[in-house]
Structure formats: C-alpha cells, structure tokens
Design a protein around this motif. Structure first.
Motif, PDB file in Angstrom:
ATOM      1  N   ARG A  18      13.616 -25.291 -24.075  1.00 51.27           N
ATOM      2  CA  ARG A  18      13.592 -24.277 -25.126  1.00 51.27           C
ATOM      3  C   ARG A  18      12.606 -23.166 -24.782  1.00 51.27           C
ATOM      4  NH1 ARG A  18      12.888 -26.234 -31.014  1.00 51.27           N
ATOM      5  NH2 ARG A  18      13.371 -24.046 -31.330  1.00 51.27           N
ATOM      6  N   GLN A  19      11.435 -23.535 -24.290  1.00 51.41           N
ATOM      7  CA  GLN A  19      10.460 -22.496 -23.935  1.00 51.41           C
ATOM      8  C   GLN A  19      11.023 -21.557 -22.883  1.00 51.41           C
ATOM      9  OE1 GLN A  19       6.817 -24.812 -23.142  1.00 51.41           O
ATOM     10  NE2 GLN A  19       5.808 -23.388 -24.515  1.00 51.41           N
ATOM     11  N   LEU A  20      11.573 -22.122 -21.848  1.00 50.68           N
ATOM     12  CA  LEU A  20      12.093 -21.296 -20.759  1.00 50.68           C
ATOM     13  C   LEU A  20      13.256 -20.423 -21.214  1.00 50.68           C
ATOM     14  CD1 LEU A  20      11.947 -23.954 -17.919  1.00 50.68           C
ATOM     15  CD2 LEU A  20      10.502 -21.914 -18.133  1.00 50.68           C
ATOM     16  N   ILE A  21      14.159 -21.004 -21.975  1.00 47.11           N
ATOM     17  CA  ILE A  21      15.372 -20.286 -22.380  1.00 47.11           C
ATOM     18  C   ILE A  21      15.106 -19.359 -23.559  1.00 47.11           C
ATOM     19  CG2 ILE A  21      17.694 -20.597 -23.340  1.00 47.11           C
ATOM     20  CD1 ILE A  21      17.744 -23.277 -21.636  1.00 47.11           C
ATOM     21  N   GLU A  22      14.524 -19.892 -24.620  1.00 45.06           N
ATOM     22  CA  GLU A  22      14.382 -19.098 -25.837  1.00 45.06           C
ATOM     23  C   GLU A  22      13.351 -17.977 -25.716  1.00 45.06           C
ATOM     24  OE1 GLU A  22      14.808 -20.796 -29.790  1.00 45.06           O
ATOM     25  OE2 GLU A  22      15.160 -22.754 -28.835  1.00 45.06           O
ATOM     26  N   TYR A  63      18.663 -21.732 -37.927  1.00 42.87           N
ATOM     27  CA  TYR A  63      19.324 -20.458 -38.169  1.00 42.87           C
ATOM     28  C   TYR A  63      18.482 -19.299 -37.622  1.00 42.87           C
ATOM     29  CZ  TYR A  63      22.028 -16.922 -40.748  1.00 42.87           C
ATOM     30  OH  TYR A  63      22.806 -15.848 -41.095  1.00 42.87           O
ATOM     31  N   PHE A  64      17.164 -19.348 -37.827  1.00 43.36           N
ATOM     32  CA  PHE A  64      16.280 -18.308 -37.307  1.00 43.36           C
ATOM     33  C   PHE A  64      16.438 -18.199 -35.793  1.00 43.36           C
ATOM     34  CE2 PHE A  64      12.349 -16.783 -35.437  1.00 43.36           C
ATOM     35  CZ  PHE A  64      12.087 -15.642 -36.189  1.00 43.36           C
ATOM     36  N   HIS A  65      16.364 -19.322 -35.102  1.00 41.67           N
ATOM     37  CA  HIS A  65      16.447 -19.310 -33.640  1.00 41.67           C
ATOM     38  C   HIS A  65      17.831 -18.845 -33.164  1.00 41.67           C
ATOM     39  CE1 HIS A  65      12.533 -21.020 -32.489  1.00 41.67           C
ATOM     40  NE2 HIS A  65      12.559 -21.472 -33.736  1.00 41.67           N
ATOM     41  N   CYS A  66      18.867 -19.239 -33.874  1.00 38.33           N
ATOM     42  CA  CYS A  66      20.214 -18.778 -33.506  1.00 38.33           C
ATOM     43  C   CYS A  66      20.372 -17.284 -33.761  1.00 38.33           C
ATOM     44  CB  CYS A  66      21.269 -19.582 -34.266  1.00 38.33           C
ATOM     45  SG  CYS A  66      21.425 -21.295 -33.692  1.00 38.33           S
ATOM     46  N   ARG A  82      22.553 -22.882 -29.905  1.00 42.34           N
ATOM     47  CA  ARG A  82      23.179 -23.855 -30.828  1.00 42.34           C
ATOM     48  C   ARG A  82      23.304 -25.227 -30.165  1.00 42.34           C
ATOM     49  NH1 ARG A  82      27.446 -19.727 -32.379  1.00 42.34           N
ATOM     50  NH2 ARG A  82      26.533 -18.746 -34.198  1.00 42.34           N
ATOM     51  N   TYR A  83      23.698 -25.257 -28.913  1.00 41.69           N
ATOM     52  CA  TYR A  83      23.822 -26.523 -28.178  1.00 41.69           C
ATOM     53  C   TYR A  83      22.469 -27.234 -28.099  1.00 41.69           C
ATOM     54  CZ  TYR A  83      24.202 -29.892 -24.450  1.00 41.69           C
ATOM     55  OH  TYR A  83      24.129 -31.061 -23.732  1.00 41.69           O
ATOM     56  N   ILE A  84      21.439 -26.487 -27.779  1.00 40.40           N
ATOM     57  CA  ILE A  84      20.101 -27.078 -27.692  1.00 40.40           C
ATOM     58  C   ILE A  84      19.715 -27.706 -29.031  1.00 40.40           C
ATOM     59  CG2 ILE A  84      17.648 -26.524 -27.435  1.00 40.40           C
ATOM     60  CD1 ILE A  84      18.520 -24.455 -25.281  1.00 40.40           C
ATOM     61  N   MET A 127       7.945  -8.110 -24.189  1.00 41.21           N
ATOM     62  CA  MET A 127       6.878  -9.014 -23.771  1.00 41.21           C
ATOM     63  C   MET A 127       6.258  -9.722 -24.972  1.00 41.21           C
ATOM     64  SD  MET A 127       5.341 -10.629 -21.493  1.00 41.21           S
ATOM     65  CE  MET A 127       6.350  -9.874 -20.253  1.00 41.21           C
ATOM     66  N   ALA A 128       6.029  -8.991 -26.044  1.00 43.23           N
ATOM     67  CA  ALA A 128       5.457  -9.608 -27.241  1.00 43.23           C
ATOM     68  C   ALA A 128       6.417 -10.634 -27.832  1.00 43.23           C
ATOM     69  CB  ALA A 128       5.109  -8.547 -28.277  1.00 43.23           C
ATOM     70  N   ALA A 129       7.712 -10.339 -27.809  1.00 40.14           N
ATOM     71  CA  ALA A 129       8.706 -11.289 -28.322  1.00 40.14           C
ATOM     72  C   ALA A 129       8.724 -12.553 -27.473  1.00 40.14           C
ATOM     73  CB  ALA A 129      10.092 -10.641 -28.364  1.00 40.14           C
ATOM     74  N   LYS A 130       8.680 -12.357 -26.161  1.00 42.70           N
ATOM     75  CA  LYS A 130       8.678 -13.502 -25.248  1.00 42.70           C
ATOM     76  C   LYS A 130       7.444 -14.368 -25.467  1.00 42.70           C
ATOM     77  CE  LYS A 130       9.414 -14.568 -20.381  1.00 42.70           C
ATOM     78  NZ  LYS A 130       9.826 -14.016 -19.098  1.00 42.70           N
ATOM     79  N   LEU A 131       6.294 -13.731 -25.551  1.00 39.73           N
ATOM     80  CA  LEU A 131       5.047 -14.475 -25.738  1.00 39.73           C
ATOM     81  C   LEU A 131       4.991 -15.156 -27.101  1.00 39.73           C
ATOM     82  CD1 LEU A 131       2.538 -11.987 -24.084  1.00 39.73           C
ATOM     83  CD2 LEU A 131       3.284 -14.205 -23.192  1.00 39.73           C
ATOM     84  N   ALA A 132       5.472 -14.489 -28.145  1.00 38.46           N
ATOM     85  CA  ALA A 132       5.462 -15.087 -29.485  1.00 38.46           C
ATOM     86  C   ALA A 132       6.373 -16.313 -29.534  1.00 38.46           C
ATOM     87  CB  ALA A 132       5.886 -14.054 -30.529  1.00 38.46           C
ATOM     88  N   MET A 133       7.534 -16.216 -28.920  1.00 39.79           N
ATOM     89  CA  MET A 133       8.445 -17.368 -28.894  1.00 39.79           C
ATOM     90  C   MET A 133       7.842 -18.477 -28.041  1.00 39.79           C
ATOM     91  SD  MET A 133      11.282 -18.718 -29.990  1.00 39.79           S
ATOM     92  CE  MET A 133      12.439 -17.444 -30.508  1.00 39.79           C
ATOM     93  N   TRP A 134       7.271 -18.110 -26.894  1.00 42.56           N
ATOM     94  CA  TRP A 134       6.661 -19.117 -26.019  1.00 42.56           C
ATOM     95  C   TRP A 134       5.561 -19.868 -26.784  1.00 42.56           C
ATOM     96  CZ3 TRP A 134       7.935 -20.657 -21.104  1.00 42.56           C
ATOM     97  CH2 TRP A 134       7.068 -21.585 -20.523  1.00 42.56           C
TER      98      TRP A 134
END
Length: 169
Positions: A18-22, A63-66, A82-84, A127-134
């Motif tokens: 999830r970290q790598l993909i999302e 739902y948020f993540h999707c 969704r699969y994850i 970058m901020a989106a990536k870091l926040a999700m990470w």
C-alpha cells in the motif's frame, strides 16, 4: 501457489504494498485531480467527523482511498486499490485488529491524516500528497505493530524500511 494468486499476504506485506502503490497514486492524483474529486473527498472527511469518538468506519476509509485513486482518472489504478482493500477485508488478522478497543483512538488520527492528504491534493502538490499518504500508511504500520506486540510480546514482524530509498522520484 503464489500468494498473489491466493490473496494470502501478511499485514505488513499488505502495508508495504500500500505504501509503495498508494503514495505514488496520491502523487499522480495531485496532477490529475478535478474539482468534483475534491468535493467527494471533502464529503468523505465530513462523514469521518461523525466517527471521531467511535472506532474507524472501514467503509469510509476504503472509500477515501479509492477516491484518491479515482482522482488519477485511471480506472485500473482505482481497481488496484479496490483489490488491495479486498485482500485486507479477507485477512483474519485485520478483522481481529479492528475489533480491539484501541481502535477508537485511531479515528481522530486517521481523520487528521486523511485531511493532510486532501490538503496536498487541493494544492495539487504531488510530493506533499505522496509524503502525506506515505506517512498515513506508516502510522497505520506503527499502530498495527503496537497492537500485535501487545497481544503477543514475542511478535516479530516483517521489517522493511519506513523511509523509501527515493521518495522524491
């Protein structure tokens, strides 16, 4: 049989994936997101407020993540997320973890973390989106570790770097 084919993966393998993909999806979403996506994500955050004193609402979380994945405008990326989540839903360890009392304290944290992701997406800052999700997923990793360690003191999880080699790429 490969774990990919059976869907049987451990919770830390799932979190690592999830970290790598999302996180990459969140970065891409920041470049593709449109107003209607932002409105849907804001609506989910408003709904999450109702659960701040309750255990997290797994369906709103999913739902948020999707929706973040959907903001990429790429249906395959949305299906991948969704699969994850479907893998997570089938995992008995995840089902047990969400039943624990400590889950209530995670609603506020999850809300704040989702809010940080949304704010980065609103700024269209990849970058901020990536870091926040990470960081959001790293925080979940830490919570799961604590929960499993409290249940089984000799617990030894699959370890992986909490900081990616090249998160700026």
């Amino acid at each position: 049989m490969d774990s990919f084919l059976t869907g049987k993966v451990g919770p830390f393998e799932l979190l690592q994936a999830r970290q790598l993909i999302e996180s990459t999806i969140a970065a891409f979403a920041a470049t593709q997101i449109v107003k209607s996506d932002l409105e849907k994500l804001s609506d989910v955050l408003e709904q999450e407020k109702e659960y701040l004193d309750l255990p997290p609402n797994e369906e709103l979380d999913r739902y948020f993540h999707c929706l973040v994945a959907g903001a990429t405008q790429n249906a395959l990326l949305t299906d991948l997320v969704r699969y994850i989540w479907d893998v997570r839903k089938r995992d008995p360890i995840w089902q047990e973890l969400k039943q624990q009392d400590e889950q209530r304290e995670y609603s506020q944290r999850g809300y704040e973390e989702h809010k940080a992701i949304l704010q980065a997406l609103q700024r269209k800052d990849p970058m901020a989106a990536k870091l926040a999700m990470w960081q959001h997923l790293e925080n979940i990793n830490d919570r799961v570790t604590k929960q499993l360690e409290s249940k089984e003191p000799s617990f030894d999880r699959f370890l992986f770097e909490s900081v990616p080699l090249d998160i700026k790429a």
